[in-house]
Design an enzyme around this catalytic site. Structure first.
Site, PDB file in Angstrom:
ATOM      1  N   GLY A 140       0.799  -1.230   0.000  1.00  0.00           N
ATOM      2  CA  GLY A 140       0.000   0.000   0.000  1.00  0.00           C
ATOM      3  C   GLY A 140       0.828   1.274   0.000  1.00  0.00           C
ATOM      4  O   GLY A 140       0.339   2.329   0.379  1.00  0.00           O
TER       5      GLY A 140
ATOM      6  N   ASP B  65       2.278  -0.237 -14.152  1.00  0.00           N
ATOM      7  CA  ASP B  65       2.866  -1.033 -13.076  1.00  0.00           C
ATOM      8  C   ASP B  65       3.216  -2.446 -13.543  1.00  0.00           C
ATOM      9  O   ASP B  65       4.315  -2.949 -13.299  1.00  0.00           O
ATOM     10  CB  ASP B  65       1.897  -1.123 -11.886  1.00  0.00           C
TER      11      ASP B  65
HETATM   12  C1  GLA Z   1      -1.485   3.564 -10.070  1.00  0.00           C
HETATM   13  C2  GLA Z   1      -1.968   2.774 -11.273  1.00  0.00           C
HETATM   14  C3  GLA Z   1      -1.123   3.077 -12.509  1.00  0.00           C
HETATM   15  C4  GLA Z   1      -1.016   4.586 -12.738  1.00  0.00           C
HETATM   16  C5  GLA Z   1      -0.621   5.309 -11.452  1.00  0.00           C
HETATM   17  C6  GLA Z   1      -0.649   6.802 -11.606  1.00  0.00           C
HETATM   18  O1  GLA Z   1      -0.209   3.138  -9.709  1.00  0.00           O
HETATM   19  O2  GLA Z   1      -1.915   1.392 -11.005  1.00  0.00           O
HETATM   20  O3  GLA Z   1      -1.658   2.428 -13.634  1.00  0.00           O
HETATM   21  O4  GLA Z   1      -2.199   5.090 -13.272  1.00  0.00           O
HETATM   22  O5  GLA Z   1      -1.462   4.963 -10.370  1.00  0.00           O
HETATM   23  O6  GLA Z   1       0.305   7.230 -12.511  1.00  0.00           O
END
Ligand code: GLA
Length: 416
Positions: free
Chosen positions: A150, A200
């Site tokens: 988190g 990510d």
């Molecule tokens: C989270 C989401 C990503 C991206 C970021 C903001 O980490 O999982 O896909 O949108 O926020 O950049």
């Protein structure tokens, strides 16, 4: 004041506030040991996947824009062995050493809502892999992780990608890397209810040592941007606060961006420009204008930052990082007091070029900042920022540095 919190004691025992972290091979050894203790035999397969930090390009991925992340030296590791005497079929027994919880399911046949939230990611990815023909036998699986949970460093993507990589090891079949990242993203959408972009999972799959990834989220094309200057450290500071508990802000931002794009008659905000925004200023709601202004500006900043990094123009990279933070704070409204404070402290203590740039990273509302720091000044800077932050918030931050790390890997495939 004597500090006794777990966050601080790790770094302090090594004589530094900057946590040296656990090397991947030691985490792997710990997972093997725990597996043996829990299931009474050695694991046959081991897989690892890293978390990520985003240097710049925030909330641009779901707008078809650019992002500039890297994988970090914090990993989720999973070990597995074929279940002996278990129910058979697709039966999976899971244990998480991180949260000290056990779960059990039948791939594709259990009600995932009955599972603990962390186990839903595993379930979702295994179900997706199965659809792609990666059909494992009944398994015992143990998970552990050094990615802070988190903290905005993609602990969930690390878990998803580690799961897919583990199933590649178990079945001996390989997924195309882009398809693998998309499969993990889909699991997050469908089994965790989080409509995330692709950054990510891509970074956890495709990360490379010494490289930032300039990812074009419209074409999924990746350009590598080396980050190898030995005098520059990537410092991550965790606010250790989390303000947004319901998860509603992220989908709201996403739908606001879609509404802004629709109103301007473009497919996504990647297709919009500052001129277009000015043209629509009378008809577009102020909040949508602010959201669009952030995204349009951030996409441009990210492309520029990649060029400046390649050219070694650190001063400009730093300016772009600070500008990104201001835009996320004022126009996108996803920062918080603690993130703003860490960026201000980095700027204050880092004056004179000790800190190149600093900004919040990830989704926002808590989590971490990322700063580029001159190596010679790292220790005193880290200590000063941590002390002031703690004094002003009453919360101890966690700090670590990382080099760009390799993406997901199979650590052990069954032999014989
Ligand atoms: C989270 C989401 C990503 C991206 C970021 C903001 O980490 O999982 O896909 O949108 O926020 O950049």
């Amino acid at each position: 004041m004597q500090d006794t919190s777990p966050e601080m004691s790790v770094g302090e025992s090594a004589g530094s506030i900057v946590d040296p972290g656990l090397p991947l091979d030691e985490l792997v050894a710990r997972v093997e040991r725990d597996f043996q203790q829990r299931f009474g035999r050695v694991p046959q397969w081991l897989a690892a996947a890293p978390g990520r930090v985003n240097l710049i390009g925030e909330h641009t991925d779901y707008n078809d824009g650019f992002v500039l992340p890297m994988a970090i030296e914090r990993y989720t590791v999973m070990a597995a062995a074929e279940a002996d005497g278990a129910a058979g079929g697709a039966d999976v027994r899971l244990y998480s050493s991180t949260v000290k919880q056990a779960e059990r399911f039948h791939i594709g046949a259990s009600d995932f809502r009955q599972l603990a939230p962390w186990a839903r990611y595993v379930y979702g990815v295994m179900a997706g892999c199965r659809e792609q023909g990666l059909e494992p036998p009944a398994l015992d699986v143990l998970i552990d992780s050094t990615v802070p949970l988190g903290g905005g460093l993609s602990s969930s993507a690390a878990l998803e990608v580690a799961t897919a990589t583990l199933l590649e090891a178990v079945t001996g079949k390989r997924l195309d890397p882009i398809r693998k990242a998309l499969l993990c993203q889909k699991a997050e959408h469908e089994y965790a209810g989080m409509p995330c972009g692709i950054m990510d999972q891509f970074t956890s799959v495709l990360g490379q040592a010494s490289q930032l990834l300039l990812l074009d989220c419209r074409s999924t094309e990746v350009t590598l941007v080396p980050l190898v200057d030995p005098d520059v450290e990537v410092l991550i500071i965790n606010t250790n606060v989390k303000h947004e508990l319901t998860g509603s802000e992220y989908p709201l931002r996403r739908s606001q961006c879609e509404a802004a794009a629709r109103a301007m008659g473009v497919r996504s905000l990647r297709e919009a420009s500052p001129e277009m925004l000015a043209e629509f200023s009378a008809s577009l709601e102020p909040v949508l204008q602010r959201r669009a202004r952030h995204v349009i500006g951030e996409i441009e900043r990210t492309e520029t930052a990649a060029k400046c990094l390649a050219a070694g123009d650190w001063a400009r990279v730093g300016e772009l990082m600070y500008a990104s933070h201001a835009s996320l704070r004022d126009d996108y409204e996803v920062s918080c007091r603690e993130l703003d404070l860490l960026v201000e402290l980095a700027q204050k203590h880092g004056a004179g070029g000790k800190v190149i740039g600093s900004r919040m990273t990830g989704g926002g509302f808590g989590g971490c900042t990322v700063s580029l720091v001159r190596k010679d000044h790292l220790e005193p800077l880290a200590a000063a920022i941590a002390a002031d932050y703690r004094q002003q918030t009453g919360v101890a931050p966690s700090l670590f540095t990382t080099r760009p790390a390799q993406g997901a890997q199979i650590v052990r495939t069954k032999v014989g």
